[in-house]
Write an enzyme that holds these catalytic residues in place. Structure first.
Site, PDB file in Angstrom:
ATOM      1  N   ARG A 177      64.036  11.413 -19.406  1.00 26.57           N
ATOM      2  CA  ARG A 177      64.614  10.079 -19.487  1.00 26.57           C
ATOM      3  C   ARG A 177      63.899   9.359 -20.633  1.00 26.57           C
ATOM      4  O   ARG A 177      62.733   9.609 -20.903  1.00 26.57           O
ATOM      5  CB  ARG A 177      64.397   9.320 -18.176  1.00 26.57           C
ATOM      6  CG  ARG A 177      65.041   9.994 -16.970  1.00 26.57           C
ATOM      7  CD  ARG A 177      64.695   9.267 -15.678  1.00 26.57           C
ATOM      8  NE  ARG A 177      65.364   9.901 -14.543  1.00 26.57           N
ATOM      9  CZ  ARG A 177      64.863  10.903 -13.839  1.00 26.57           C
ATOM     10  NH1 ARG A 177      63.667  11.401 -14.150  1.00 26.57           N
ATOM     11  NH2 ARG A 177      65.521  11.434 -12.829  1.00 26.57           N
ATOM     12  N   LYS A 188      61.161   7.888 -12.492  1.00 29.98           N
ATOM     13  CA  LYS A 188      62.116   7.286 -11.557  1.00 29.98           C
ATOM     14  C   LYS A 188      62.099   7.971 -10.201  1.00 29.98           C
ATOM     15  O   LYS A 188      62.265   7.337  -9.160  1.00 29.98           O
ATOM     16  CB  LYS A 188      63.516   7.363 -12.185  1.00 29.98           C
ATOM     17  CG  LYS A 188      64.650   6.891 -11.292  1.00 29.98           C
ATOM     18  CD  LYS A 188      65.969   7.100 -11.991  1.00 29.98           C
ATOM     19  CE  LYS A 188      67.128   6.775 -11.062  1.00 29.98           C
ATOM     20  NZ  LYS A 188      68.432   7.015 -11.708  1.00 29.98           N
ATOM     21  N   ARG A 246      69.135  14.685 -22.301  1.00 33.26           N
ATOM     22  CA  ARG A 246      68.987  15.145 -20.913  1.00 33.26           C
ATOM     23  C   ARG A 246      70.278  15.796 -20.420  1.00 33.26           C
ATOM     24  O   ARG A 246      70.255  16.878 -19.824  1.00 33.26           O
ATOM     25  CB  ARG A 246      68.608  13.931 -20.055  1.00 33.26           C
ATOM     26  CG  ARG A 246      68.372  14.179 -18.581  1.00 33.26           C
ATOM     27  CD  ARG A 246      67.781  12.907 -17.976  1.00 33.26           C
ATOM     28  NE  ARG A 246      67.794  12.915 -16.542  1.00 33.26           N
ATOM     29  CZ  ARG A 246      66.887  13.515 -15.769  1.00 33.26           C
ATOM     30  NH1 ARG A 246      65.905  14.185 -16.327  1.00 33.26           N
ATOM     31  NH2 ARG A 246      66.960  13.447 -14.461  1.00 33.26           N
ATOM     32  N   HIS A 278      70.416   9.507 -23.409  1.00 36.39           N
ATOM     33  CA  HIS A 278      70.774  10.342 -22.257  1.00 36.39           C
ATOM     34  C   HIS A 278      71.499  11.617 -22.676  1.00 36.39           C
ATOM     35  O   HIS A 278      71.563  12.580 -21.904  1.00 36.39           O
ATOM     36  CB  HIS A 278      71.639   9.551 -21.275  1.00 36.39           C
ATOM     37  CG  HIS A 278      71.869  10.249 -19.974  1.00 36.39           C
ATOM     38  ND1 HIS A 278      70.874  10.409 -19.031  1.00 36.39           N
ATOM     39  CD2 HIS A 278      72.973  10.858 -19.466  1.00 36.39           C
ATOM     40  CE1 HIS A 278      71.358  11.085 -17.996  1.00 36.39           C
ATOM     41  NE2 HIS A 278      72.627  11.365 -18.242  1.00 36.39           N
ATOM     42  N   HIS A 314      65.650  16.050 -11.091  1.00 34.48           N
ATOM     43  CA  HIS A 314      66.606  15.318 -10.264  1.00 34.48           C
ATOM     44  C   HIS A 314      66.248  15.525  -8.790  1.00 34.48           C
ATOM     45  O   HIS A 314      65.927  16.634  -8.383  1.00 34.48           O
ATOM     46  CB  HIS A 314      68.036  15.849 -10.487  1.00 34.48           C
ATOM     47  CG  HIS A 314      68.689  15.319 -11.718  1.00 34.48           C
ATOM     48  ND1 HIS A 314      68.766  16.033 -12.887  1.00 34.48           N
ATOM     49  CD2 HIS A 314      69.317  14.135 -11.944  1.00 34.48           C
ATOM     50  CE1 HIS A 314      69.416  15.322 -13.800  1.00 34.48           C
ATOM     51  NE2 HIS A 314      69.755  14.170 -13.255  1.00 34.48           N
ATOM     52  N   TYR A 366      76.977  18.343 -14.050  1.00 34.98           N
ATOM     53  CA  TYR A 366      76.737  19.076 -15.289  1.00 34.98           C
ATOM     54  C   TYR A 366      77.248  20.520 -15.171  1.00 34.98           C
ATOM     55  O   TYR A 366      77.835  21.071 -16.103  1.00 34.98           O
ATOM     56  CB  TYR A 366      75.246  19.098 -15.621  1.00 34.98           C
ATOM     57  CG  TYR A 366      74.627  17.741 -15.842  1.00 34.98           C
ATOM     58  CD1 TYR A 366      75.318  16.731 -16.502  1.00 34.98           C
ATOM     59  CD2 TYR A 366      73.335  17.464 -15.395  1.00 34.98           C
ATOM     60  CE1 TYR A 366      74.744  15.491 -16.709  1.00 34.98           C
ATOM     61  CE2 TYR A 366      72.754  16.224 -15.613  1.00 34.98           C
ATOM     62  CZ  TYR A 366      73.463  15.241 -16.256  1.00 34.98           C
ATOM     63  OH  TYR A 366      72.889  14.012 -16.466  1.00 34.98           O
TER      64      TYR A 366
END
Length: 330
Positions: free
Chosen positions: A166, A193, A277, A274, A300, A309
Site C-alpha cells: 500500500r 492497515k 499492488r 494501487h 490481505h 484479482y
C-alpha cells in the site's frame, strides 16, 4: 468474534430489550439471517475496524465523519456495490447493538457521500488498472538511471510491485526496516492497515535473475546513490539533486506511477499507486499462484479482494480464444 470487537449481529438478541417475546420468537429472530450472511457482515465490520485502528479513529462508537472518510478511502479501489455493502454491514451492526448506540450511517452526510460517490464514479466503478510485469519492464527501460530521481523511482516502482505495498506502507519505511541476506531482502512493516495489534509484519523480496528488474538491487542502488544510512527510505529530491531529510508523501507515489504510465503511452488517469499492488496480485494469479500464497505477500486479511484479482486473471486463463489461436505447437 468476541464482543470486544463490538460485533453484535451474530448474537443480537442478547443485546436487545426483547423481554416481551417468547423463547420461540427469540429463536426465530436469531435465525433470521443465514450464517453466510452473518459471516459476510462480520468480515465487512472487521475491515471497518481495521481501517479505524490504522487511522486512530473509533469504530464503536463511530462518528458520521469517520464513516464518510472510510467511504472515500474505499473508493480508491473498491466498487460502488462493495462500498454500499460495507456501509450496510456497519449500519446493521449498530442496529443490532441496540437503541443505546447512535447509528452513524443514518446521518445525512453519509447518505450524501454515497450519492456523490455513485455520481462521480458510476455504479460500475472500478479500482485502478493493474500494472503488469510487461508494463513495468517498459517503465524501467524508459528511465535515465544517471538521474538520481529516476533511480529512486525505479526502486519505488519495483519494490511497490514485488512487495504489493500500500502506498502508505511504502512511504512509511525507514532504512532500518530493511535487512539484506544472500537470498534477498526482508522488509519489516511497522504499521499496516491489517496489523491490528501493531506487532509489525515481515515481507520477503528475493533477488531476481534479471538484475535490471530486481527490486532488491534497485533499492540497494538507491540507498547507495542517496547515501542513506538511517531515517526515511524514500525521500523527495531537492533542486540541488540531493535527497531531502523528510519522507515522500503517499500522494507522490501516485504521481510517480502516473508519470511512467504516461511515458510508456498508457492512459495515466487509469493508473495510480494501487496499480502496483493490484498488478502484482493479478499477475501472480495469471501464473497460477495459489490464493493463500498471494495473500501471504499482499497481506490481505480477507480473501474477497484477492479472489477479485484471481477472477480477473481467470478471464485470460484457459480462454477459448487463446486455445484456438495461440497454440504453442502451431
Amino acid at each position: 468474534m468476541s464482543e470486544s470487537n463490538h460485533f453484535y449481529i451474530r448474537d443480537f438478541t442478547k443485546h436487545r430489550n426483547l423481554d416481551g417475546l417468547s423463547d420461540k420468537s427469540l429463536e426465530t429472530l436469531a435465525d433470521s439471517k443465514a450464517e453466510s450472511t452473518i459471516d459476510s457482515y462480520e468480515s465487512d465490520w472487521n475491515d471497518f475496524c481495521d481501517w479505524c485502528r490504522y487511522h486512530k479513529q473509533s469504530a464503536f462508537p463511530a462518528s458520521a465523519e469517520t464513516v464518510v472518510n472510510y467511504i472515500n478511502d474505499l473508493a480508491d479501489y473498491a466498487k460502488a456495490s462493495t462500498i454500499r455493502r460495507r456501509i450496510s454491514a456497519i449500519s446493521e451492526n449498530y442496529n443490532a447493538a441496540g437503541p443505546d448506540y447512535k447509528n452513524p450511517c443514518r446521518e445525512w452526510i453519509v447518505k450524501e457521500a454515497l450519492v456523490g460517490l455513485s455520481r462521480k464514479k458510476g455504479i460500475a466503478q472500478k479500482g485502478k488498472t493493474p500494472i503488469y510485469w510487461e508494463d513495468m519492464e517498459k517503465m524501467v527501460e524508459s528511465m535515465d538511471l544517471k538521474n538520481i530521481t529516476e533511480v529512486r523511482d525505479k526502486a519505488i516502482l519495483l519494490m511497490g510491485f514485488m512487495g504489493a505495498f500500500r502506498r502508505s506502507e511504502l512511504v512509511g519505511l525507514d532504512v532500518e526496516d530493511l535487512s539484506f541476506f544472500p537470498q534477498g531482502m526482508i522488509v519489516s512493516i511497522r504499521q499496516s492497515k491489517t496489523d491490528q495489534m501493531g506487532q509489525g509484519q515481515q515481507l520477503g523480496i528475493p533477488y531476481l535473475e534479471d538484475k535490471h528488474m530486481c527490486a532488491v538491487l534497485a533499492v540497494k542502488e538507491w540507498i547507495s546513490k542517496a547515501e542513506l544510512s538511517t531515517g526515511p527510505l524514500f525521500r523527495r529530491i531537492l533542486k540541488s539533486g540531493v535527497p531531502a531529510t523528510n519522507r515522500l508523501s503517499d500522494k507522490t507515489v501516485n504521481l510517480i506511477v502516473k508519470k511512467y504510465a504516461r511515458r510508456i503511452g498508457l492512459q495515466e488517469d487509469l493508473y495510480g499507486a494501487h496499480s502496483l499492488r493490484h498488478g502484482f496480485a493479478t499477475y501472480a494469479a495469471l501464473h497460477g499462484v495459489e490464493e493463500r500464497i498471494i495473500m501471504k505477500q499482499t497481506r490481505h486479511r480477507s480473501v474477497e479482494m484477492v479472489r477479485h484479482y484471481i477472477n480477473e486473471a481467470n478471464l485470460f486463463i484457459n480462454n477459448p480464444i487463446s486455445m484456438i489461436f495461440n497454440k504453442k505447437d502451431r
